[in-house]
Design an enzyme around this catalytic site. Structure first.
Site, PDB file in Angstrom:
ATOM      1  N   SER A 183      50.530 -59.439   5.775  1.00 17.80           N
ATOM      2  CA  SER A 183      50.641 -60.196   4.527  1.00 17.80           C
ATOM      3  C   SER A 183      49.285 -60.263   3.834  1.00 17.80           C
ATOM      4  CB  SER A 183      51.148 -61.610   4.811  1.00 17.80           C
ATOM      5  OG  SER A 183      52.414 -61.569   5.411  1.00 17.80           O
ATOM      6  N   ARG A 224      46.581 -71.612   7.305  1.00 18.41           N
ATOM      7  CA  ARG A 224      45.723 -70.428   7.317  1.00 18.41           C
ATOM      8  C   ARG A 224      44.244 -70.794   7.139  1.00 18.41           C
ATOM      9  NH1 ARG A 224      49.859 -69.736   8.913  1.00 18.41           N
ATOM     10  NH2 ARG A 224      51.400 -68.133   8.448  1.00 18.41           N
ATOM     11  N   GLU A 250      44.949 -63.386   1.850  1.00 24.81           N
ATOM     12  CA  GLU A 250      44.875 -63.848   3.233  1.00 24.81           C
ATOM     13  C   GLU A 250      43.757 -63.135   3.990  1.00 24.81           C
ATOM     14  OE1 GLU A 250      48.030 -64.146   6.877  1.00 24.81           O
ATOM     15  OE2 GLU A 250      48.669 -64.877   4.915  1.00 24.81           O
TER      16      GLU A 250
END
Length: 362
Positions: free
Chosen positions: A254, A181, A350
């Protein structure tokens, strides 16, 4: 120079390659659907217009935000600068040797549309990332991934506007610093604006099925010999069941990354909590399930006013209607603090948070 003078306070001003408007609502530009406004919005239809647009933005002496579909951010307040939305959405095959094809896609294209476009042409690789929300331009920034696959595995080149030079650069995958990520574009977000990507996709590859019930879903579909299109369909079904639709219930997917911890830490946690999912993450590291940790801490289905946690999946924060970004951020901080207290594991968000700092719930 054209583009230096601000447009009228109301309405839009057409400028070559982009369109400007002042005091624009962002409620329809983020999948959390929180109320926020941008001092100015620029919809950009050509990458070569970015140099002039950034010159104009610098003259305003305010911040700049590059906005896709708003599927990976949370507005904790209004944005005082220029929000830039790339609308270029072309896609084509630029090379094809029979075994693989090089696909070029513009930043404004919807990601799931790209997945479907490649599968329709017999190309594999992106099927495990079906139904991830957002645009193509966001994909390399976050190095998006799902069900054991990351986009960085297939990216050959990223085309990006370099803000400090005013030029569009071609950046090889080796120089993108892809990680979980993460990427150079995320770490240097004030320097780069992704305008297009090029992916090297095979026509044949071993499908990745050993993750999160994919084989079981294929069996339920009656598929004995799956192809990439079947995997995409299976994963789309799983995601649809597990994750709330942002069009119905505001969310950004998420909210927390799966935390990376030392192998010894993971072993100790697994011994204390045998049901905790633990995944390999390179030498000396393990990846934990953030969703499991949050659910075990008692947050799944929690609701306070219109800010809450999805009943389907503890990893997803939701806006039931009128929650503000500040209220959702406060909830995220409280969740992270409780996981830290119970398990000694720090959670990181995130989505990008605009207008505030996360501060780990401290």
């Amino acid at each position: 120079m054209r583009g230096r003078d601000p447009p009228p306070a109301r309405g839009c001003a057409d400028v070559s390659g982009y369109q400007l408007a002042e005091n624009v609502s962002l409620a329809g530009r983020n999948t959390f659907r929180v109320a926020a406004r941008a001092a100015m919005m620029a919809d950009v239809s050509r990458a070569d217009a970015l140099a002039e647009l950034f010159e104009f933005a610098m003259l305003r002496e305010g911040p700049v935000l590059v906005l896709g579909e708003g599927s990976n951010l949370l507005f904790a307040g209004d944005f005082p600068g220029v929000a830039i939305c790339l609308t270029m959405a072309g896609v084509r095959i630029v090379q094809d040797d029979g075994d693989t094809a090089l696909v070029r896609a513009d930043a404004g294209m919807n990601w799931n549309d790209l997945v479907g476009w490649t599968l329709a042409r017999g190309l594999c690789g992106l099927e495990n990332m079906a139904l991830i929300p957002g645009t193509v331009g966001a994909a390399p920034i976050q190095n998006i991934g799902a069900y054991g696959v990351e986009v960085g595995e297939f990216i050959e080149t990223v085309e990006a506007f370099q803000r400090d030079t005013g030029q569009i650069k071609r950046i090889a995958a080796a120089d993108c610093a892809f990680a979980y990520r993460d990427s150079v574009f995320k770490r240097e977000s004030e320097r780069w604006v992704v305008t297009a990507i090029e992916l090297r996709l095979p026509r044949r590859r071993e499908l990745r099925l050993d993750y999160a019930g994919v084989k079981e879903e294929l069996a339920a579909m009656g598929v004995d010999t799956p192809r990439a299109v079947h995997v995409a369909e299976a994963i789309s079904r799983i995601r649809t069941r597990k994750l709330p639709n942002p069009a119905v219930l505001g969310n950004a997917g998420s909210f927390f990354k799966n935390p990376l911890v030392a192998a010894a830490t993971a072993d100790a946690l697994k011994a204390a909590h045998p049901a905790l999912p633990v995944f390999p993450a390179g030498e000396g590291q393990r990846k934990l399930s953030a969703g499991w940790l949050i659910e075990a801490a008692g947050w799944k289905g929690f609701r306070e006013g219109d800010a809450g946690v999805a009943p389907q999946h503890a990893l997803v924060l939701v806006n039931h209607g009128q929650a503000t970004g500040a209220q959702l951020l406060d909830l995220a901080r409280r969740i992270a603090a409780s996981v830290q207290e119970r398990f000694g594991v720090a959670l990181e968000p995130e989505p990008r948070i605009i207008g505030a700092r996360f501060d780990g719930g401290a």
